[in-house]
Write an enzyme that holds these catalytic residues in place. Structure first.
Site, short mmCIF file in Angstrom:
data_model
loop_
_atom_site.label_atom_id
_atom_site.label_comp_id
_atom_site.label_asym_id
_atom_site.label_seq_id
_atom_site.Cartn_x
_atom_site.Cartn_y
_atom_site.Cartn_z
CB SER A 1 -12.34 18.85 42.10
OG SER A 1 -11.95 19.40 43.34
CE1 TYR B 1 -6.25 22.16 45.16
CE2 TYR B 1 -8.50 21.43 45.52
CZ TYR B 1 -7.60 22.31 44.96
OH TYR B 1 -8.05 23.35 44.17
CB THR C 1 -3.78 20.94 42.31
OG1 THR C 1 -4.64 20.36 41.34
CG2 THR C 1 -3.84 22.46 42.21
CE LYS D 1 -5.88 21.89 37.17
NZ LYS D 1 -6.17 22.93 38.15
CG HIS E 1 -6.21 26.89 40.93
ND1 HIS E 1 -5.58 25.88 41.61
CD2 HIS E 1 -7.51 26.77 41.25
CE1 HIS E 1 -6.47 25.18 42.32
NE2 HIS E 1 -7.66 25.71 42.11
C1 LIG Z 1 -14.81 27.50 40.84
C2 LIG Z 1 -13.50 26.84 40.53
C3 LIG Z 1 -13.11 25.74 41.27
C4 LIG Z 1 -11.90 25.10 40.99
N1 LIG Z 1 -11.55 24.00 41.71
C5 LIG Z 1 -10.39 23.37 41.44
C6 LIG Z 1 -10.03 22.20 42.16
O1 LIG Z 1 -10.76 21.73 43.01
N2 LIG Z 1 -8.83 21.63 41.85
C7 LIG Z 1 -8.00 22.14 40.90
O2 LIG Z 1 -6.92 21.59 40.66
N3 LIG Z 1 -8.34 23.22 40.18
C8 LIG Z 1 -9.52 23.84 40.43
N4 LIG Z 1 -9.88 24.92 39.69
C9 LIG Z 1 -9.01 25.35 38.57
C10 LIG Z 1 -9.41 24.60 37.28
O3 LIG Z 1 -9.04 23.25 37.35
C11 LIG Z 1 -8.72 25.20 36.06
O4 LIG Z 1 -7.34 25.26 36.31
C12 LIG Z 1 -9.25 26.58 35.70
O5 LIG Z 1 -10.62 26.69 35.95
C13 LIG Z 1 -8.99 26.86 34.23
O6 LIG Z 1 -9.31 28.18 33.92
P1 LIG Z 1 -10.69 28.63 33.24
O7 LIG Z 1 -11.74 28.53 34.30
O8 LIG Z 1 -10.41 30.01 32.81
O9 LIG Z 1 -10.99 27.70 32.09
C14 LIG Z 1 -11.07 25.58 39.96
C15 LIG Z 1 -11.49 26.68 39.19
C16 LIG Z 1 -12.68 27.30 39.46
C17 LIG Z 1 -13.11 28.45 38.60
#
Ligand SMILES: Cc1cc2nc3c(=O)[nH]c(=O)nc-3n(C[C@H](O)[C@H](O)[C@H](O)COP(=O)(O)O)c2cc1C
Length: 399
Positions: A141, A164, A190, A269, A293
Site C-alpha cells: 500500500s 493512491y 486504486t 484496482k 476495497h
Molecule cells: C484495513 C484495510 C486497509 C486497506 N488498505 C488499502 C490500501 O491502502 N490500498 C488499497 O488499494 N486497498 C486497501 N484495502 C483493500 C484491500 O486491498 C483489498 O481490496 C480488500 O482487503 C480485500 O477484501 P478482504 O479483506 O475481504 O480480503 C484495505 C483493506 C483493509 C481491510
C-alpha cells in the site's frame, strides 16, 4: 485490558509457548497458543479481535454504511458449488501462477492493506517475510507503515506497488518514481474511493477505545488535526501539506498520464463492471483487480465474485484479471479461478494472522488457504491452475 493484550502478545512471541501451561492459558482465553494451532483463517480473526485495541480492530474489520457489501463479498461464494471429478491422477498438484512473465508458487496474492504497523510492530515487513517464504506475490500500500525499500529487502525481491492517486500529480510522480526506483515491476492504481467513505463500524469501535490516538500517532494520527499523509514512509521527503490521497475529478486519461512517467506495468484496482473493464483496456491498462476495497468503498451490496464474470467477459483474455474481497477459503480461491481470475488476492485474512503471530501468523494463514485450495483442486481433478475452468462450478442461481 491493554496490559493483558500486551502480555498475551508477549507470550505469543515467546518460543516457550510450545508447552504447558502457556498453551492452556491461551486455550482458556479462547486464543491460539501458536500459529500452527490455527485450523482455518477464522481462528486468526477471533485471535486478532481479542488482541487488537478496539480502534485498530474497528479499522481492520469495518465496511461502509451497514457493512452490506462487506458481508456480501464472502456470502456470495456459497452461491457456487464445486463439481467434483474422480479417477484423475492428482498425485501432483501444481499451483504455479504466471503474471506478467513472473512466476509465483501460488495464485494467492497479498492485497495492499495499509498501516500494518497498527496490527503488529513489524507490519508489512513481517508480511513480506511470510510472502517470501511461500513464494507469494505481495502488493504494498501507498499507506504502508514500513518503507518500500525495507519491505522489498524482507521479501527478497520487489513487491508490486499500490498507488493512491493523490490530488497532486507532482506528488503522484514522486511516488511512482520511488516505487520504480525500488524495482517494483507493477503499479496498481486504486480507483474505488474517489470521494471518501462512511466507515460506521470503525466509528463505533473507535468510541470504545479510551486511548488518545495522538499519543502514538502524533498530531498527524487518526484523531489529530495534523497531516496524516506525512506520517507514512512513502511520503518522506515529499511536500504533502494539503495533499489528499484521492481526487474526485480524475478520469480515464489518468492512465496515460501515469504511463508517461513510469515504465511499470499499470493495473487498475477497484473495477466492477464490464464497461469499465473495456475502458481500462482501451485506455492502455495492463491488468485489472476486480475489487470493492473489501466492502470499504461504495455500499453497492454487490459481491466482487458476482462482478468478476462480466469483467472477464469484457476483457476477453487481453489482460490479466485479479479479484479480491471476501476470500476466506481455498475453495473460494478455486471458484474465483474457475470464473476466470488469473490470481486471487486476500486482505483481512493474512492480517488476522499478522495481528496474531506476526510473520508466523501470515505464514500459517497462507499454508491453510493453500492446503484448502490443493484439496479443492484434487477433488475437482484439476492438476494445474490452467485446468481450473468454469465447468468445475455450478452456479446455484442459474439452475
Ligand atoms: C484495513 C484495510 C486497509 C486497506 N488498505 C488499502 C490500501 O491502502 N490500498 C488499497 O488499494 N486497498 C486497501 N484495502 C483493500 C484491500 O486491498 C483489498 O481490496 C480488500 O482487503 C480485500 O477484501 P478482504 O479483506 O475481504 O480480503 C484495505 C483493506 C483493509 C481491510
Amino acid at each position: 485490558m491493554s496490559n493483558r493484550r500486551a502480555f498475551l502478545r508477549f507470550l505469543a512471541a515467546s518460543p516457550l509457548l510450545a508447552g504447558y501451561p502457556a498453551a492452556e492459558l491461551f486455550a482458556q482465553d479462547g486464543l491460539l497458543a501458536k500459529a500452527g494451532d490455527g485450523l482455518d483463517v477464522f481462528d486468526f480473526e477471533a485471535m486478532a479481535k481479542r488482541l487488537l485495541p478496539p480502534a485498530h480492530w474497528g479499522f481492520l474489520s469495518t465496511g461502509v454504511d451497514g457493512d452490506v457489501t462487506l458481508k456480501a463479498n464472502s456470502a456470495a461464494y456459497s452461491r457456487y458449488q464445486l463439481r467434483t471429478r474422480r479417477f484423475v491422477d492428482v498425485s501432483r498438484i501444481d499451483m504455479t501462477t504466471q503474471l506478467f512473465g513472473e512466476s509465483f508458487n501460488s495464485p494467492i496474492v497479498l492485497s495492499p492493506l495499509s498501516s500494518q504497523g497498527a496490527f503488529y510492530p513489524e507490519g508489512e515487513v513481517a508480511s513480506a517475510r511470510a510472502a517470501k517464504g511461500r513464494g507469494h506475490l505481495q502488493i504494498l500500500s501507498t499507506q504502508s507503515t514500513r518503507s518500500i525499500e525495507d519491505v522489498n529487502q524482507a521479501r527478497g525481491k520487489p513487491v508490486w506497488y499500490q498507488l493512491y492517486t493523490t490530488d497532486s500529480f507532482a506528488v503522484t510522480t514522486k511516488l511512482l518514481q520511488r516505487a520504480e526506483g525500488a524495482g517494483c515491476p507493477v503499479v496498481a492504481i486504486t480507483v474505488d474511493l474517489p470521494a471518501g467513505r462512511n466507515t460506521v463500524t470503525q466509528g463505533r469501535f473507535q468510541k470504545l477505545d479510551t486511548r488518545d490516538c495522538v499519543t502514538c500517532h502524533g498530531p498527524g494520527g487518526p484523531s489529530g488535526n495534523g497531516n496524516v499523509v506525512a506520517t507514512k514512509p512513502m511520503f518522506t521527503g515529499i511536500e504533502t501539506k494539503g495533499v489528499r490521497m484521492q481526487s474526485a475529478s480524475l478520469t480515464w486519461d489518468f492512465i496515460k498520464r501515469v504511463r508517461d512517467v513510469t515504465k511499470m506495468k499499470i493495473m487498475v484496482k477497484g473495477l466492477e463492471s464490464g464497461e469499465d473493464a473495456a475502458l481500462a483496456v482501451d485506455n492502455g491498462a495492463d491488468g485489472i483487480v476486480v475489487s470493492n476495497h473489501g466492502g470499504r468503498a461504495t455500499e453497492s451490496g454487490r459481491a466482487t465474485i458476482e462482478s468478476l464474470p462480466e469483467v472477464v467477459q469484457a476483457v476477453a483474455g487481453r489482460i490479466p484479471v485479479l479479484v479480491d474481497g471476501g476470500v476466506r477459503r481455498g475453495t473460494d480461491v478455486f471458484k474465483a479461478l474457475a470464473l476466470g481470475a488469473s490470481a486471487v488476492c486476500i486482505g483481512r485474512p493474512y492480517v488476522w494472522g499478522l495481528a496474531s503471530f506476526g510473520e508466523q501468523g501470515v505464514d500459517r494463514v497462507l499454508e491453510i488457504l493453500s492446503t484448502e485450495l490443493r484439496l479443492a483442486m484434487a477433488g475437482c481433478g484439476t492438476r494445474a491452475i490452467s485446468e481450473i475452468k468454469a465447468a468445475a462450478l455450478i452456479d446455484t442461481r442459474m439452475r
